[in-house]
Scaffold this active site. Structure first.
Site, PDB file in Angstrom:
ATOM      1  N   GLU A 120       0.282 -18.572   2.831  1.00 40.00           N
ATOM      2  CA  GLU A 120       0.080 -19.691   2.294  1.00 40.00           C
ATOM      3  C   GLU A 120      -1.450 -20.019   2.144  1.00 40.00           C
ATOM      4  O   GLU A 120      -1.916 -20.080   3.353  1.00 40.00           O
ATOM      5  CB  GLU A 120       0.668 -20.674   2.934  1.00 40.00           C
ATOM      6  CG  GLU A 120       0.641 -22.101   2.147  1.00 40.00           C
ATOM      7  CD  GLU A 120       1.793 -23.243   2.474  1.00 40.00           C
ATOM      8  OE1 GLU A 120       2.286 -23.870   1.627  1.00 40.00           O
ATOM      9  OE2 GLU A 120       1.809 -23.464   3.798  1.00 40.00           O
ATOM     10  N   LYS A 135       2.601 -41.298  12.466  1.00 40.01           N
ATOM     11  CA  LYS A 135       1.269 -40.492  12.791  1.00 40.01           C
ATOM     12  C   LYS A 135       0.803 -40.120  11.348  1.00 40.01           C
ATOM     13  O   LYS A 135       1.256 -38.990  11.307  1.00 40.01           O
ATOM     14  CB  LYS A 135       1.097 -39.726  13.922  1.00 40.01           C
ATOM     15  CG  LYS A 135      -0.110 -39.503  14.855  1.00 40.01           C
ATOM     16  CD  LYS A 135      -1.207 -38.785  13.883  1.00 40.01           C
ATOM     17  CE  LYS A 135      -1.185 -37.191  13.904  1.00 40.01           C
ATOM     18  NZ  LYS A 135      -2.087 -36.690  13.402  1.00 40.01           N
ATOM     19  N   GLU A 167       9.449 -29.764   8.019  1.00 41.58           N
ATOM     20  CA  GLU A 167       9.405 -29.227   6.467  1.00 41.58           C
ATOM     21  C   GLU A 167       7.904 -28.573   6.547  1.00 41.58           C
ATOM     22  O   GLU A 167       6.971 -29.472   6.635  1.00 41.58           O
ATOM     23  CB  GLU A 167       9.499 -30.637   5.742  1.00 41.58           C
ATOM     24  CG  GLU A 167       9.792 -30.202   4.194  1.00 41.58           C
ATOM     25  CD  GLU A 167       8.294 -29.902   3.465  1.00 41.58           C
ATOM     26  OE1 GLU A 167       8.151 -28.850   3.237  1.00 41.58           O
ATOM     27  OE2 GLU A 167       7.785 -30.812   2.906  1.00 41.58           O
ATOM     28  N   CYS A 175       3.299 -28.090  -0.981  1.00 39.12           N
ATOM     29  CA  CYS A 175       3.916 -26.904  -0.372  1.00 39.12           C
ATOM     30  C   CYS A 175       5.029 -26.271  -1.235  1.00 39.12           C
ATOM     31  O   CYS A 175       5.057 -25.246  -1.065  1.00 39.12           O
ATOM     32  CB  CYS A 175       4.626 -27.643   0.778  1.00 39.12           C
ATOM     33  SG  CYS A 175       5.818 -29.002   0.346  1.00 39.12           S
TER      34      CYS A 175
END
Length: 490
Positions: free
Chosen positions: A387, A181, A256, A289
């Site tokens: 973040e 996906k 992750e 990331c």
């Protein structure tokens, strides 16, 4: 041309799902836009519970035969898919640049070669995967990696095909079938991957690609009782939802997630190198990331480091990611730019100072956000703790090694850390104390697929890479055999 095909920079891309070895349309679609000019790239099939059920059913049906396929044959298929990636490297690069806004030169020279390498690496690792037999009181123990079953792989928009194959390759190599996906902001190269896999002869149902929104098609996929593994790369809030759904069926999952990684610069560091490392964090418009977005600099060199950083940052060129001269392209989506700007505005209102940047690039318009460096920020402030996922760095100072480590570890994340120092003993000491899945010393983004990859704390769950990937995507079995008792019928 089919009504279900869109053409991106001369490359035809099917906008339907790929389920059970054939293209499948949906009653509804969603619009995919390009970050370059916000133009429409295509109307993409919008999956839901029906498509999720069909994809899992196809993967379940294909699983027994694929699991029984020899290691050598599975490896051959992966190499054949990698060959297809290599043949279509230019097409994949231009489509992905149009779809997610990352630099075309990076896609050509680094990302697409890495896509092929992902496939080849896990194909070759599979053929070497073994654990030496060991003895227990005369009995022989033999460890094996058995295919687990259908896997749902949910991938992000910042490096769509590279991160898809990072998951698809070990899952298929392990003998599992896959439902992929892709992120709805960058779905196109996943569709091309399905074409490449089909051209390589991969049996129907072994790889399925279902497009759509997480709440509509992702949710029924991860909650499906026939799914035996879920791997997700993305945000912490989405990960919590996925973990809850997967846990209801005791489905193992690998996560992750985000990061708020530090770059520690000590006074004994090569300050030019340290400044280069810091400016490198603007790569992919800050949408990485692993990016070390928190610059922690020893007080005695902070002024000089900042001077060098500003000088190097000023040489960055923002613009069209298809232009070879561009070093910082657009951010992926209007919602992402709004998110980034919101973080910066709130930080400035709270007393932060913009040494570099501080807002959208109004000269370019669109989705370009100026590379930004903020100082005068508090450790407990939102801009330091959360973040941003954009080209925004903060700079804080420290006086001692202990303070540097304390600041570095003082977030809920633990994905990576970067360390600049000229003292090898200090490098060893500090690296040992940092909470991070990866620590780079005087370098950044050096990755080897043999190494474990993942995050600590809320940066993730589990490790993948090398044998760690097979440990996740397989059911490990130990077979213990007695030394006697065989009947000899020969």
């Amino acid at each position: 041309m089919s009504a279900h095909t869109t053409t991106v920079a001369g490359v035809d891309v099917d906008t339907r799902h790929w389920i059970g070895g054939r293209r499948v349309a949906s009653a509804e679609t969603f619009t995919d836009i390009s970050p370059i000019d916000q133009g429409v790239l295509g109307e993409i099939a919008r999956g839901g519970a029906t498509e999720a059920e069909a994809a899992v059913a196809a993967a379940t049906e294909a699983f027994p035969a694929w699991a029984a396929t020899s290691r050598a044959e599975r490896a051959r298929f992966l190499h054949a898919i990698a060959d297809g990636v290599d043949r279509r490297r230019e097409e994949l690069a231009i489509v992905e640049t149009n779809d997610n806004g990352a630099l075309l030169r990076s896609h050509r020279r680094g990302v697409m070669p890495r896509v092929a390498h992902n496939l080849r690496f896990f194909a070759d690792w599979l053929l070497e995967l073994e654990h030496a037999p060991f003895d227990t009181r005369g009995h022989t123990n033999h460890v094996s990696w058995d295919p687990a079953g259908p896997c749902v792989l949910i991938t992000p928009w910042n490096a769509p095909l590279m991160l898809a194959t990072w998951k698809v390759a070990p899952a298929l190599a392990a003998g599992n079938t896959v439902v992929l996906k892709p992120a709805e902001w960058s779905p196109l190269t996943a569709s091309l991957l399905a074409d490449i896999a089909a051209e390589a002869g991969l049996p129907p149902g072994v790889l399925n690609v279902v497009q759509g929104y997480g709440a509509e098609v992702g949710a029924p996929l991860v909650a499906h009782p026939d799914v035996r593994r879920v791997s997700f790369t993305g945000s912490v809030p989405t990960a919590r939802t996925i973990a809850a759904a997967a846990s209801a069926n005791l489905t193992p999952h690998s996560l992750e997630l985000g990061g708020k990684s530090p770059l520690l610069v000590f006074a004994d560091a090569d300050l030019d190198l340290a400044a280069d490392l810091a400016v490198e964090q603007y790569d992919n418009a800050g949408q990485v990331c692993l990016a070390a977005t928190r610059l922690l600099v020893e007080e005695s060199v902070a002024e000089e480091f900042t001077r060098r950083f500003v000088e190097k940052a000023s040489s960055l060129t923002q613009g069209d990611p298809r232009d070879e001269a561009t070093s910082v392209g657009p951010n992926v989506h209007p919602r992402q730019v709004e998110r980034i700007d919101g973080f910066v505005k709130r930080a400035l209102a709270a007393g932060a100072r913009a040494v570099v940047g501080g807002g959208p690039n109004t000269d370019l318009g669109g989705l370009h956000y100026r590379p930004t460096l903020l100082t005068d920020v508090a450790q407990d402030s939102e801009i330091v703790q959360e973040e941003v996922f954009g080209p925004v760095l903060t700079l804080q100072t420290f006086a001692t090694e202990d303070e540097a480590v304390a600041l570095a570890n003082d977030t809920r994340f633990g994905l990576a850390a970067t360390l600049a120092t000229g003292d090898a003993a200090r490098a060893d000491r500090v690296a040992a104390r940092l909470v991070a899945g990866t620590v780079w010393v005087n370098c950044f983004f050096v990755r080897d697929l043999r190494a474990p990859f993942g995050g600590s704390r809320q940066s993730g769950l589990g490790r993948e890479g090398g044998t760690w990937s097979f440990d996740f995507y397989c059911d490990l079995k130990n077979t213990v055999t007695a030394p006697k008792g065989w009947n000899d019928h020969g």
